[in-house]
Design a protein around this motif. Sequence first.
Motif, PDB file in Angstrom:
ATOM      1  N   PHE A 145       0.835  -1.201   0.000  1.00 33.42           N
ATOM      2  CA  PHE A 145       0.000   0.000   0.000  1.00 33.42           C
ATOM      3  C   PHE A 145       0.869   1.250   0.000  1.00 33.42           C
ATOM      4  N   LYS A 146       0.243   2.377  -0.348  1.00 29.25           N
ATOM      5  CA  LYS A 146       0.946   3.657  -0.356  1.00 29.25           C
ATOM      6  C   LYS A 146       0.456   4.488   0.821  1.00 29.25           C
ATOM      7  N   LEU A 147       1.373   5.218   1.449  1.00 26.64           N
ATOM      8  CA  LEU A 147       1.001   6.050   2.593  1.00 26.64           C
ATOM      9  C   LEU A 147       1.441   7.486   2.343  1.00 26.64           C
ATOM     10  N   ASP A 148       0.511   8.429   2.550  1.00 30.07           N
ATOM     11  CA  ASP A 148       0.829   9.845   2.394  1.00 30.07           C
ATOM     12  C   ASP A 148       1.317  10.383   3.743  1.00 30.07           C
ATOM     13  N   LEU A 149       2.607  10.706   3.834  1.00 32.47           N
ATOM     14  CA  LEU A 149       3.193  11.139   5.116  1.00 32.47           C
ATOM     15  C   LEU A 149       2.614  12.471   5.610  1.00 32.47           C
ATOM     16  N   GLU A 150       2.033  13.254   4.683  1.00 29.94           N
ATOM     17  CA  GLU A 150       1.449  14.529   5.106  1.00 29.94           C
ATOM     18  C   GLU A 150       0.185  14.317   5.956  1.00 29.94           C
ATOM     19  N   GLN A 151      -0.372  13.103   5.892  1.00 31.14           N
ATOM     20  CA  GLN A 151      -1.585  12.792   6.679  1.00 31.14           C
ATOM     21  C   GLN A 151      -1.237  12.361   8.112  1.00 31.14           C
ATOM     22  N   ILE A 152       0.040  12.174   8.384  1.00 27.41           N
ATOM     23  CA  ILE A 152       0.447  11.659   9.698  1.00 27.41           C
ATOM     24  C   ILE A 152       0.505  12.786  10.725  1.00 27.41           C
ATOM     25  N   ASN A 153      -0.125  12.545  11.855  1.00 32.54           N
ATOM     26  CA  ASN A 153      -0.121  13.542  12.919  1.00 32.54           C
ATOM     27  C   ASN A 153       0.057  12.891  14.277  1.00 32.54           C
ATOM     28  N   VAL A 154       0.314  13.718  15.274  1.00 32.14           N
ATOM     29  CA  VAL A 154       0.422  13.199  16.640  1.00 32.14           C
ATOM     30  C   VAL A 154      -0.984  13.138  17.223  1.00 32.14           C
ATOM     31  N   LYS A 155      -1.318  11.992  17.813  1.00 35.61           N
ATOM     32  CA  LYS A 155      -2.645  11.849  18.421  1.00 35.61           C
ATOM     33  C   LYS A 155      -2.567  12.194  19.901  1.00 35.61           C
ATOM     34  N   PHE A 156      -3.458  13.071  20.327  1.00 30.43           N
ATOM     35  CA  PHE A 156      -3.502  13.472  21.738  1.00 30.43           C
ATOM     36  C   PHE A 156      -4.719  12.832  22.400  1.00 30.43           C
ATOM     37  N   ASN A 157      -4.520  12.302  23.601  1.00 34.54           N
ATOM     38  CA  ASN A 157      -5.607  11.697  24.355  1.00 34.54           C
ATOM     39  C   ASN A 157      -6.271  12.790  25.205  1.00 34.54           C
ATOM     40  N   ASP A 158      -7.611  12.890  25.136  1.00 37.89           N
ATOM     41  CA  ASP A 158      -8.330  13.938  25.869  1.00 37.89           C
ATOM     42  C   ASP A 158      -8.143  13.822  27.380  1.00 37.89           C
ATOM     43  N   ASN A 159      -7.902  12.612  27.860  1.00 37.79           N
ATOM     44  CA  ASN A 159      -7.770  12.418  29.318  1.00 37.79           C
ATOM     45  C   ASN A 159      -6.339  12.627  29.823  1.00 37.79           C
ATOM     46  N   HIS A 160      -5.454  13.010  28.903  1.00 38.01           N
ATOM     47  CA  HIS A 160      -4.049  13.126  29.289  1.00 38.01           C
ATOM     48  C   HIS A 160      -3.797  14.428  30.055  1.00 38.01           C
ATOM     49  N   LYS A 161      -3.067  14.301  31.174  1.00 40.89           N
ATOM     50  CA  LYS A 161      -2.707  15.484  31.976  1.00 40.89           C
ATOM     51  C   LYS A 161      -1.212  15.426  32.279  1.00 40.89           C
ATOM     52  N   THR A 162      -0.556  16.575  32.235  1.00 39.47           N
ATOM     53  CA  THR A 162       0.868  16.586  32.615  1.00 39.47           C
ATOM     54  C   THR A 162       1.025  17.050  34.064  1.00 39.47           C
TER      55      THR A 162
END
Lengths: 231, 60
Positions: free
Chosen positions: A104-121
Motif C-alpha cells: 500500500f501507499k502512505l501519504d506522510l502529510e496525513q500523519i499527525n500526533v494523536k492526543f488523548n483527551d484524558n491526558h494530563k501533565t
Amino acid sequence: MALPKIKHPTYSITVPSTKQAVNIRPFTVQEEKLLLMARSSETTEDIVSAIKQIIKNCVVENIDVDRLATFDIEYLFIKLRSKSVGEIVDLEYTVPETEEKIKFKLDLEQINVKFNDNHKTKFDIIGDIGVVMRYPTLNEVRTIEASDNPEETLLNILFKCIDKIYDQDNVYSDFTEKELQDFINSLPLDTMVKIREFFETMPAVIHEIKLKDKDGKTVDVVLRGLTNFFT
Amino acid sequence: MMTGYSNIAVYYNTLFSLVQHHKYSLTEVYDMYPYERDLFLELLMKHIKELEEERKKRNG
C-alpha cells in the motif's frame, strides 16, 4: 557587508509537545548519506543519532534535540522525510493470521500526533502537593529498551520525568536527585497509578488505515513509530 | 523507506552515474534535495530513451 542569502526553502511546523512554531528545510543528498550509513551499520544507536543530527541540521531555529520527546522526534523526522524525498511511501503489511503481504501507499502529510483527551501533565498527589511531568526523551526510551532490567529502568525513568513539584506556596524545579528520591519515598501508593496513567495516555504518532486483503476482507492496521512508517 | 534508497551502494552508484556520465559535480549533487536528484534522474532517463529512439529511427 553582504546580506545573508536564503539557500533553502523552509516550511513552518509545530513541535507537538511544546506547540513551538519552527521552520524546517529539506535535508540534502549529502545529509541523506548520514541516514544510509547509519542504516548500513544496523545499530539502533547509529540510526537514532543520524535522525537527531538531521533534525538538528534542518530545523532553522535553535532547538535542543536531546530534550525533545520521542513523539516530537518521530513527527519532525516524518515531516522532514516528506519534504525532502517525497510525501508518498510504499509500504507492505503482513497479515498476522494468513501471512499475506499487502502492498500500500502512505501519504506522510496525513500523519499527525494523536492526543488523548484524558491526558494530563500536571496532577495533585495529596492535598495541595502535586507534580508536573515532562515527556521522556528518545535516549531515555532507548535506555529502557536496552536495559537488562527494563522494569527497574522504566521505574527510574518514570520518576526522572517529574519535572516540577508544587505545593500551595511554591513551584520547585531545581532539586537534587537525593531530594527527589526522598520525595518519591514519601509518596502515597496510588501515585504510581497516576504516573502510569501519564505514560499510558501520552501523545503518540499513530496512523490508522484500512486495507483490503486478496479476498476483499477489510484489515485494520495501526502504524506507530518510525519503524512502522518506513519498513 | 527513510531515504530515497534502500542502501548505500545504490546511493553511491547513482552519484557515480550523475558525476561520471552526466557531468554534474559531486558538490552539485550533494547540494540537491533527494526529490530533486530523483527528478533529474527521471528526466535524464527520459532524455536517453528519446535519443535512443531517434538513433534507431535514423538507422532505419
